[in-house]
Every structure is written in C-alpha cells, then in structure tokens.
Design a protein around this motif. Structure first.
Motif, short mmCIF file in Angstrom:
data_model
loop_
_atom_site.label_atom_id
_atom_site.label_comp_id
_atom_site.label_asym_id
_atom_site.label_seq_id
_atom_site.Cartn_x
_atom_site.Cartn_y
_atom_site.Cartn_z
N ASN A 144 0.82 -1.22 0.00
CA ASN A 144 0.00 0.00 0.00
C ASN A 144 0.84 1.27 0.00
OD1 ASN A 144 -2.42 -1.43 0.15
ND2 ASN A 144 -2.23 -1.63 2.35
N SER A 145 2.10 1.16 -0.37
CA SER A 145 2.99 2.33 -0.28
C SER A 145 2.54 3.47 -1.19
CB SER A 145 4.43 1.94 -0.58
OG SER A 145 4.53 1.41 -1.88
N ARG A 146 2.05 3.14 -2.38
CA ARG A 146 1.58 4.21 -3.28
C ARG A 146 0.39 4.95 -2.69
NH1 ARG A 146 2.47 0.53 -8.03
NH2 ARG A 146 4.48 1.20 -8.85
N VAL A 147 -0.50 4.21 -2.08
CA VAL A 147 -1.67 4.83 -1.45
C VAL A 147 -1.22 5.78 -0.34
CG1 VAL A 147 -3.77 4.39 -0.11
CG2 VAL A 147 -3.17 2.90 -2.01
N CYS A 148 -0.31 5.32 0.50
CA CYS A 148 0.17 6.15 1.62
C CYS A 148 0.93 7.37 1.12
CB CYS A 148 1.08 5.34 2.54
SG CYS A 148 0.19 4.10 3.49
N MET A 149 1.81 7.18 0.17
CA MET A 149 2.64 8.29 -0.32
C MET A 149 1.81 9.33 -1.08
SD MET A 149 5.49 7.69 0.95
CE MET A 149 6.55 8.85 0.18
N THR A 150 0.65 8.96 -1.52
CA THR A 150 -0.26 9.91 -2.17
C THR A 150 -1.22 10.52 -1.15
OG1 THR A 150 -0.16 8.58 -4.17
CG2 THR A 150 -1.95 10.17 -4.02
N ALA A 151 -1.77 9.69 -0.29
CA ALA A 151 -2.82 10.15 0.63
C ALA A 151 -2.29 11.10 1.70
CB ALA A 151 -3.48 8.95 1.29
N PRO B 59 0.31 13.38 1.78
CA PRO B 59 0.43 14.79 1.34
C PRO B 59 -0.91 15.41 0.95
CG PRO B 59 2.09 13.43 0.26
CD PRO B 59 1.16 12.51 0.97
N LEU B 60 -1.80 14.64 0.32
CA LEU B 60 -3.09 15.20 -0.06
C LEU B 60 -3.94 15.58 1.15
CD1 LEU B 60 -4.08 13.04 -3.16
CD2 LEU B 60 -3.26 15.40 -3.11
#
Length: 144
Positions: A125-132, A134-135
């Motif tokens: 889930n790293s992509r989800v975390c790295m996007t969520a 900062p957003l």
C-alpha cells in the motif's frame, strides 16, 4: 513621556504571562488528534481485514514507530523552543524511531520469504500512503 510613567507602562505590560510552550503544544496535539482521526476514517475507513492484520506483529510496529517518532520529536521540539537551546546532545533521540524501524526491517528480512523482496520492504500500500498523506495535509492547509 516622563520616566515614572514609562516605568509604570513597562510594569503594566509585564503582568501578562505567556503560556508555557509545553502547554500550548499539548493543547494543539489534543485538538489535532481527533481531527486527524476523523479525516482518516472518512477518507479511508477501517480496513476490511483489520482483525486478520492485528495478528501480524508488524501491525503493532506501525504504532510503536509512530509513537516513538512523535515522543522524540516533541521532546526535542520542547527543548529547542528556548532561545539558548541547541540540538547538541539531543539529536540522538531522533535516532530511536529509525533504530526501531531498522531492527524491524532486519527481522522481516530474516523471516522465510513469502513475498517478493520489494513488497516486503515497502509493502503493498505504499503508493496509497505516499499519495494520501500529502493530499490530506494539503486539504488541511488549504482550509486555513
């Protein structure tokens, strides 16, 4: 302005005491924690497999690392809030969460392989975390 009047004016200004930084920080954290939790739960909700995930020791590790980082950052921040303070002698506190994380990664790498190496290192889930993350921060910042 006469000297006596200046002294009285300066003395009157001195009656107001600023709140200690620790108290202000504690109040800010107490206010921010529930807001952050509500934002997280409304955006993502609870994982559907949370009961299964709770049996994994690395589930608890996320909270341990986060708590260690928060405590060490708060202690260092409170120390640095004084004008005469320096980071010398206090920076090692910031290495505690990194050490916990390094130990966890090393122990994960010693376990029998069940997933590819990169998945084991960065998770699924790293992509989800790295996007969520900062957003969600931008959303709070923009509302100011």
């Amino acid at each position: 302005m006469e000297t006596e009047q200046l002294i009285r004016t300066l003395a009157a200004d001195n009656l107001h005491r600023a709140r200690p930084v620790g108290l202000v920080l504690a109040l800010a954290l107490l206010a921010a924690a529930p807001v952050s939790m509500v934002m997280f739960l409304t955006e993502f909700g609870v994982r559907p497999d949370v009961m299964t995930a709770m049996h994994n020791p690395f589930f608890d590790l996320k909270f341990v690392v986060t708590l260690a980082l928060a405590v060490s950052a708060i202690v260092v921040s409170l120390h640095l809030s004084r004008p005469e303070a320096s980071l010398k002698g206090w920076a090692w506190l910031l290495l505690i969460p990194a050490g916990i994380l390094a130990t966890a990664i090393a122990s994960e790498m010693m376990m029998p392989q069940r997933l590819p190496m990169m998945t084991r290192l960065i998770g699924s889930n790293s992509r989800v975390c790295m996007t969520a993350i900062p957003l969600m921060s931008l959303r709070c910042w923009r509302r100011r």
